[in-house]
Scaffold this active site. Sequence first.
Site, mmCIF file in Angstrom:
data_model
loop_
_atom_site.group_PDB
_atom_site.id
_atom_site.type_symbol
_atom_site.label_atom_id
_atom_site.label_comp_id
_atom_site.label_asym_id
_atom_site.label_seq_id
_atom_site.Cartn_x
_atom_site.Cartn_y
_atom_site.Cartn_z
ATOM 1 N N TRP A 1 -3.293 0.743 -3.730
ATOM 2 C CA TRP A 1 -2.878 -0.493 -3.773
ATOM 3 C C TRP A 1 -1.684 -0.764 -4.800
ATOM 4 C CZ3 TRP A 1 -2.951 -2.920 0.556
ATOM 5 C CH2 TRP A 1 -3.943 -3.031 1.408
ATOM 6 N N LYS B 1 0.719 -1.249 -0.237
ATOM 7 C CA LYS B 1 0.039 -0.056 0.054
ATOM 8 C C LYS B 1 0.882 1.130 0.091
ATOM 9 C CE LYS B 1 -4.610 1.202 1.090
ATOM 10 N NZ LYS B 1 -5.740 1.153 2.042
HETATM 11 P P1 AMP Z 1 -9.048 -0.332 1.005
HETATM 12 O O1 AMP Z 1 -10.012 -1.179 0.651
HETATM 13 O O2 AMP Z 1 -7.954 0.234 -0.414
HETATM 14 O O3 AMP Z 1 -9.566 1.175 1.756
HETATM 15 O O4 AMP Z 1 -7.751 -0.764 2.052
HETATM 16 C C1 AMP Z 1 -8.210 -1.657 3.307
HETATM 17 C C2 AMP Z 1 -6.992 -1.909 3.637
HETATM 18 O O5 AMP Z 1 -6.143 -0.968 4.002
HETATM 19 C C3 AMP Z 1 -7.135 -2.887 5.028
HETATM 20 O O6 AMP Z 1 -7.298 -4.057 4.848
HETATM 21 C C4 AMP Z 1 -5.606 -2.683 5.623
HETATM 22 O O7 AMP Z 1 -4.824 -3.553 5.134
HETATM 23 C C5 AMP Z 1 -5.172 -1.268 4.863
HETATM 24 N N1 AMP Z 1 -5.613 -0.092 6.293
HETATM 25 C C6 AMP Z 1 -6.753 0.642 6.327
HETATM 26 N N2 AMP Z 1 -6.638 1.441 7.408
HETATM 27 C C7 AMP Z 1 -5.550 0.854 8.248
HETATM 28 C C8 AMP Z 1 -4.960 1.452 9.324
HETATM 29 N N3 AMP Z 1 -5.389 2.248 10.129
HETATM 30 N N4 AMP Z 1 -3.974 0.803 9.752
HETATM 31 C C9 AMP Z 1 -3.276 -0.123 8.968
HETATM 32 N N5 AMP Z 1 -3.865 -0.727 7.847
HETATM 33 C C10 AMP Z 1 -5.153 0.084 7.578
#
Ligand code: AMP
Length: 546
Positions: free
Chosen positions: A446, A441
Amino acid sequence: MLGLMQDRPLALPHMFHRAEQLFGHKEIITATAGGGERRITIAEWAVRVRRLATALDRLGIGADARVGTFCWNTAAHLELYLAAPCTGRVLHTLNIRLFPDQLTYIVNHAEDEIIFVERSLLGALWPLAAKLPTVRYFVIIEDGTVGADLPDDPRILGYERLLAESEPFAGRFEIEDENTAAAMCYTSGTTGNPKGVVYSHRSTMLHSLISLTADGPALSERDTVMPIVPMFHANAWGLPYGCLLAGSTIVFPGPNMTPKAILELIAQHKVTLTGGVPTIWMGALPLLDDYDLSHLRALLCGGSAAPKALSEAYREKLGMPLLHAWGMTETSPIATASTVRSHHAAMTEDQRADVRARQGQAFPLVDLRLVDPDTGEEVPWDDQHSGEIQAAGPWVAREYYKGEGGGAQFTEDGWLRTGDVATADSYGFIRLVDRTKDLVKSGGEWISSVELENEIMAHPKVAEAAVIAIPHQRWVERPMACVVTKPGETLTAEELLEFLRPRVARWWLPDAVEFIDEIPKTSVGKFSKRQLREKFAGYTLPETSS
Ligand code: AMP
């Protein structure tokens, strides 16, 4: 015995009519390219939403058609946010950072009938038009940029003209079934194509309400909110919808997302709450002293882990640590937040900073459990045992659009497998420790390790390659390629990058290439990313790294 309460649908028309009726005097401000701004009241915005509703009918857009948006965070985007779902259609926000193949796939998979595109972004979309057979119209929203002449094509329409030629819809919007789809958003998969997450009216309304609660963003009428997180990324974490429900003033940053531009807007419009990924807050940190940010009351940070040091730097400079939240596109996205609670009161400031660096506690209506991937058993909340976070709740996805791509991501009893691994303390404050999904990320977006590996392994001199995430000061994570060359072959990092350049988006290019003798394997012969991560723990990127 049944309850005797009215069965009213939880649906977006209520949000629209509430905002129109109660908050017509409030403003929506959009920064335009070139430093200008557009201000409209909610009353004016509501008339435009009503015109847009008529326009969609006039163009013959299907009753439940997908209405694509390829837009910045702007008031026009918010018009689409309501006009599409309030007329029974499905808002489909397209990620403007995707590269052409993914974008083409997504538009075709969702079968978008119309795409509203901001002028400055048309250059990224129009070259694909011939490959998007379902799209009947591309409607251009002027965003203050002066681009090349518009293509002379009957599919191209102008947004303002379309609105001007459409009478405002005069009645009340109605959505009878609250489970009707309201919006959709694609999320990158580890392998294969992106998957469509489809929000319902009900899930959107409930999720919007949660952003008004006190241990979350606590949006109120007195707030001036600037969503920095893109409106194509899980509906900007639901902030625009929450603002309409609460009656907050909204400031949209438009196309200019530099730290300077963002801080200027916060200062100029006395923004009280804003939200963005850690990369945004890292970029803004060195400039904080130059602006009057005294009206801010909350800086929402999510999408990647909010580092303790970053949050502490904000606490020291502004008296306000970051409000750390966790979620996914599949969870609408708000699922947890880490606000300091009464049982933390006796802690030292440093201990409280550790609490804030956690992803936090589940919001009401969200259930979480931590499951050992090997045994399938739940692990205890003792802050020692870790397990994959599984989530359930009324704004958590139960499957992907067309059932594709992710059956394995849902358990037999209907919980979402998040691919995030965490521990939890006895109060249920989770702390992410690992990720089972094979993704990097970078700056909130991603990069699929697997796809990148496939591209690297397409190089004739490469035998094997594995991509892992390594920490990066600005982007939080960047990809590192661990490469094994074929026997007798030699390859340089620059040669490999040159090979990759035409094959992947520029921001996917690995920041480091390490040549190794062998990729460590698990017992079943898969690449052991865990061992690779251990091997390169503490690796620092070269100075020149982006
Ligand atoms: P997305 O669907 O693109 O919003 O990505 C979601 C993913 O981002 C989650 O499953 C985590 O792997 C990562 N993520 C989101 N918020 C956090 C956070 N506060 N700390 C660590 N990873 C996060």
